[in-house]
Design a protein around this motif. Sequence first.
Motif, PDB file in Angstrom:
ATOM      1  N   ASP A 131       0.849  -1.185   0.000  1.00 37.44           N
ATOM      2  CA  ASP A 131       0.000   0.000   0.000  1.00 37.44           C
ATOM      3  C   ASP A 131       0.886   1.238   0.000  1.00 37.44           C
ATOM      4  N   ASN A 163       0.217   4.247   0.064  1.00 37.22           N
ATOM      5  CA  ASN A 163      -0.258   5.350   0.901  1.00 37.22           C
ATOM      6  C   ASN A 163       0.018   5.142   2.387  1.00 37.22           C
ATOM      7  N   HIS A 164       0.398   3.943   2.779  1.00 35.84           N
ATOM      8  CA  HIS A 164       0.645   3.641   4.189  1.00 35.84           C
ATOM      9  C   HIS A 164       1.947   2.856   4.320  1.00 35.84           C
ATOM     10  N   THR A 180       5.834   2.387   6.032  1.00 35.90           N
ATOM     11  CA  THR A 180       6.742   2.711   7.126  1.00 35.90           C
ATOM     12  C   THR A 180       7.962   3.398   6.518  1.00 35.90           C
ATOM     13  N   GLN A 199       9.384   2.958   2.740  1.00 35.88           N
ATOM     14  CA  GLN A 199       9.622   4.100   1.857  1.00 35.88           C
ATOM     15  C   GLN A 199      11.010   4.014   1.239  1.00 35.88           C
TER      16      GLN A 199
END
Length: 72
Positions: A9, A11-12, A14, A18
């Motif tokens: 995901d 949009n979410h 850690t 990232q």
Amino acid sequence: MPSKKKRFDINHMTPEDQLKFEIAEELGLADRVLEGGWRRLTSKESGRIGGLMTRRKREIREEALTDHASMD
């Protein structure tokens, strides 16, 4: 018992995810990750990402130590 699959995901993420995705982008693998998650990559590609993550974390840590030492 049904298995729980961890879906990627964007949009979410850690901070570690990232960094992982940033490296995947640099290697030209981001589209495949977005299409099918991290499992879409080969073990060689995953290993390359892991190695680069380790190097990048070490560089960040060393830079933080250098910055901290120069403040003293």
